[in-house]
Design an enzyme around this catalytic site. Sequence first.
Site, PDB file in Angstrom:
ATOM      1  CD  GLU A  55     -10.067 -29.114 -11.998  1.00 49.80           C
ATOM      2  OE1 GLU A  55     -10.417 -29.069 -13.222  1.00 49.80           O
ATOM      3  OE2 GLU A  55     -10.453 -29.509 -11.089  1.00 49.80           O
ATOM      4  NE  ARG A  59     -13.670 -25.337 -18.532  1.00 47.09           N
ATOM      5  CZ  ARG A  59     -14.849 -25.528 -17.715  1.00 47.09           C
ATOM      6  NH1 ARG A  59     -15.501 -24.644 -17.117  1.00 47.09           N
ATOM      7  NH2 ARG A  59     -14.821 -26.840 -17.341  1.00 47.09           N
ATOM      8  CE  LYS A 143     -13.856 -32.763 -14.254  1.00 42.11           C
ATOM      9  NZ  LYS A 143     -13.094 -31.684 -15.151  1.00 42.11           N
TER      10      LYS A 143
END
Length: 226
Positions: A55, A59, A143
């Site tokens: 994943e 960022r 999630k």
Amino acid sequence: MSTAILEPVATLTDKQQYIDAMATLGVVPLVTLNTVDEAIPLAHALYEGGVPIAEVTFRSEAALAGMARIHDYVPEVMLIAGTVHSVEQARQAVAAGCVGIVTPSFDERVVDWCLDSDVLVLPGTAVPSDIEKAYDRGLRYAKFFPAEAYGGVKTLKALAGPFGEMKFLPTGGVNLKNVADYAALKNVFAVGGSFPVPSAAQKAQDWNAVAEACRSAREAVAKARA
């Protein structure tokens, strides 16, 4: 530890197959690339460690180019985009080769775009109202973030009653010390976190250490499920 799941990963073709592979592996490593050049060796380390999924989070500036490199050069690793905040990021991630989108919160724009585009989406949920929005859209996998901050295992147990059909990917504060507690829950299909890719090992480019951390993570999950 069996690696029977490794070879088919690159040939999966639909959303349920991706979910099933994630559930079998039990671990979804969160990867934040410091540089684009890390992408290929890091992906190889995930594969060698028995956790062929990444994943890759939005960022860092290396995210998109890194996704493309993994897709092009290590196709045996399932590629998911994380920390997706906009439809544009979702489009870019899919164009770079990602087969799924993970959001930190329930962003209706991103979720609806993914559903309309037949792209796997695991929306971030933290409270019942988020989960209800996912459920109403036909989603049964989401999630749970930030897991530890929102009650962790205790909250997930409580959610199992009113949301019995939902399965969760808890992320946020999950580590090797508590991963077994999460993995043992019936409504957890896999656990997510950065612990399979230790920051010190990544910074030192010690890919053997990353592979070993992946093995430890997957073994902990397997033991908790036994």
